[in-house]
Scaffold this motif. Sequence first.
Motif, PDB file in Angstrom:
ATOM      1  N   ARG A 309       2.745  -5.984   6.123  1.00  0.00           N
ATOM      2  CA  ARG A 309       4.151  -5.605   6.314  1.00  0.00           C
ATOM      3  C   ARG A 309       4.349  -4.893   7.656  1.00  0.00           C
ATOM      4  NH1 ARG A 309       6.926  -2.747   1.246  1.00  0.00           N
ATOM      5  NH2 ARG A 309       8.536  -2.603   2.852  1.00  0.00           N
ATOM      6  N   SER A 310       3.386  -4.091   8.050  1.00  0.00           N
ATOM      7  CA  SER A 310       3.535  -3.374   9.320  1.00  0.00           C
ATOM      8  C   SER A 310       3.465  -4.337  10.505  1.00  0.00           C
ATOM      9  CB  SER A 310       2.466  -2.285   9.444  1.00  0.00           C
ATOM     10  OG  SER A 310       1.162  -2.837   9.546  1.00  0.00           O
ATOM     11  N   LEU A 311       2.681  -5.410  10.374  1.00  0.00           N
ATOM     12  CA  LEU A 311       2.613  -6.408  11.442  1.00  0.00           C
ATOM     13  C   LEU A 311       3.923  -7.173  11.569  1.00  0.00           C
ATOM     14  CD1 LEU A 311      -0.948  -7.877  10.759  1.00  0.00           C
ATOM     15  CD2 LEU A 311      -0.287  -6.394  12.659  1.00  0.00           C
ATOM     16  N   PHE A 312       4.624  -7.302  10.462  1.00  0.00           N
ATOM     17  CA  PHE A 312       5.870  -8.070  10.432  1.00  0.00           C
ATOM     18  C   PHE A 312       7.037  -7.175  10.849  1.00  0.00           C
ATOM     19  CE2 PHE A 312       9.317 -10.260   7.882  1.00  0.00           C
ATOM     20  CZ  PHE A 312       9.382 -11.372   8.698  1.00  0.00           C
ATOM     21  N   TYR A 346       6.672 -13.976   6.951  1.00  0.00           N
ATOM     22  CA  TYR A 346       5.953 -13.192   5.928  1.00  0.00           C
ATOM     23  C   TYR A 346       6.535 -13.480   4.554  1.00  0.00           C
ATOM     24  CZ  TYR A 346       4.482  -9.039   3.268  1.00  0.00           C
ATOM     25  OH  TYR A 346       3.976  -8.194   2.315  1.00  0.00           O
ATOM     26  N   VAL A 347       5.725 -14.063   3.683  1.00  0.00           N
ATOM     27  CA  VAL A 347       6.104 -14.283   2.285  1.00  0.00           C
ATOM     28  C   VAL A 347       5.587 -13.082   1.498  1.00  0.00           C
ATOM     29  CG1 VAL A 347       5.786 -15.736   0.244  1.00  0.00           C
ATOM     30  CG2 VAL A 347       6.049 -16.788   2.501  1.00  0.00           C
ATOM     31  N   PRO A 348       6.492 -12.213   0.998  1.00  0.00           N
ATOM     32  CA  PRO A 348       6.056 -10.931   0.437  1.00  0.00           C
ATOM     33  C   PRO A 348       5.441 -11.043  -0.945  1.00  0.00           C
ATOM     34  CG  PRO A 348       8.425 -11.153   0.221  1.00  0.00           C
ATOM     35  CD  PRO A 348       7.949 -12.356   0.992  1.00  0.00           C
ATOM     36  N   LYS A 352      10.860 -11.055  -5.894  1.00  0.00           N
ATOM     37  CA  LYS A 352      12.202 -10.776  -6.410  1.00  0.00           C
ATOM     38  C   LYS A 352      12.873  -9.624  -5.683  1.00  0.00           C
ATOM     39  CE  LYS A 352      12.010 -12.967 -10.891  1.00  0.00           C
ATOM     40  NZ  LYS A 352      12.296 -12.876 -12.323  1.00  0.00           N
ATOM     41  N   THR A 353      12.094  -8.645  -5.225  1.00  0.00           N
ATOM     42  CA  THR A 353      12.677  -7.495  -4.533  1.00  0.00           C
ATOM     43  C   THR A 353      12.771  -7.726  -3.030  1.00  0.00           C
ATOM     44  OG1 THR A 353      11.793  -6.000  -6.221  1.00  0.00           O
ATOM     45  CG2 THR A 353      12.470  -5.017  -4.132  1.00  0.00           C
ATOM     46  N   LEU A 354      11.717  -8.295  -2.443  1.00  0.00           N
ATOM     47  CA  LEU A 354      11.649  -8.421  -0.991  1.00  0.00           C
ATOM     48  C   LEU A 354      11.841  -9.848  -0.487  1.00  0.00           C
ATOM     49  CD1 LEU A 354       8.582  -6.070  -0.328  1.00  0.00           C
ATOM     50  CD2 LEU A 354      11.010  -5.506  -0.136  1.00  0.00           C
TER      51      LEU A 354
END
Length: 514
Positions: A309-312, A346-348, A352-354
């Motif tokens: 997530r930080s890279l994205f 980025y596929v989290p 459902k939330t992200l």
Amino acid sequence: MDDSLILQMREITKVFPGVRALDGVTLKVRRGEIHSICGENGAGKSTLMKVLSGVYPYGSYEGQIIYMGKEAMFKNIKESEHAGIVIIHQELTMIPELSIAENIFMGNEVVKNGLIDWDAARQRTVELLERVGLNLDPDTPIKNLGVGQQQLVEIAKALSKNVKLLILDEPTSALNEADSANLLELMRGLKSKDITCIMISHKLNEIAAISDAVTVIRDGRTVETYAVEAGHVDEDRIIRSMVGRSIENRYPAHEPHPGEVVFEVSGWRVEDPNIPGRMVCKDSSFFVRAGEIVGFAGLMGAGRTELMRSLFGHNYGIFRGGSIRLKGRELHIPTVSAAIEAGIAYVPEDRKTLGLNLIDNIRMTIVSANLKAILRGGLLDFDKELQAAEQHRESLKIKAHSVDVGVTTLSGGNQQKVVLGKWMFTEPEVLILDEPTRGIDVGAKYEIYRLIHELADLGKAVILVSSELPELLGMSDRIYTIFEGSITGVLDSKDADQEKLMRLMTNSSAAKPA
């Protein structure tokens, strides 16, 4: 009538507009057993349980439910709970800001002289928590608990309702191995107290470990039911029944053709946004070649998701240093939009939330990360939007009768395909997949694995984060390991096995990759 049966569902048929979700399903469950229900996403498992629990009331479906020897005609979920049937959904339903006691007795309050008796509720909560192996203060807010503890509180809540038949929908999908094992052990304890459990699960190893009987549903129909001895379930038989075909190899054959280094991260450091001074990424360095699938392995809390997530676009934490290079050019991507613009997708982990806006339909979701691609004269071209959505629905084999269907109505596997479609529409150079097959069945997993291979064959740099070591070994060309925010090693998949990976995943002093 067979007195050993607690439940019989006879010829259950449920029709939605344009879809026959259940078509004559039959289910028999014996008292005191753990009965697993398997099937691909969209097979009808959750719909069947909603019929049983009164979410879909009597009269809205065809067929008959016999529960404890009598026909059940539940008009709502309160009636089924009053009869001792309690369902725990995959998405936990508690209110984070309220305490454990408040959540457990919500709608089922302990009343004395017309008022809620909170002292009695707290004492009862302590007793219920003890039954599920938790030693917690009843006044603890739910938001302060881990997912595994929240799952156990949900079961404690079910026990407060004098449950006789407990339904668990994907109970371990969001749990780590230790919490999953704890939950399965608790189910065995409930069985010893004559509480019957129905478990919907995609994890065949857990089904094999705990089930007394297995029912397989495919395309809204019962395929087969058979009694088993716990620990001796034929996983290949279940797969054949679920998908209607034999999957000899759960991971498609693939010949990798890696090219030059496309994506390179050096000395990446990120601080925890909530705990000053705690680093969640500690000088992380790695690279990915064009056409290569690189796996990331780590135990729960190791920092895999935080790193990705930080890279994205610095989507997580406080950036404290490091660099990213794409095709040799250093990138400065402080926002998500900048990351997308640079060619990173980025596929989290939490789709459902992200990953999804649950009020959108398939059409709007597919184009949402790349609206500029459907502009004409500065305005959205809805014909282009429809064309793009239809193209991805077809290529990804998304099961829906229209791209105007809401994403919230889709099965988990089809929701994941929609999220994949959204990011494929941005035509990225680097695709980060965080737990892309969590909570979906073996058939849908196989299709997603093939899509991942196709993306690699197009020359994309693919990063695969997964909690399932067999998945990483079956899909990756190389695998990095993470422990407490540090990358502790990297192995070629042909040289790796679960034991070697686990050693690196649990050892901060392991040799770091060059």
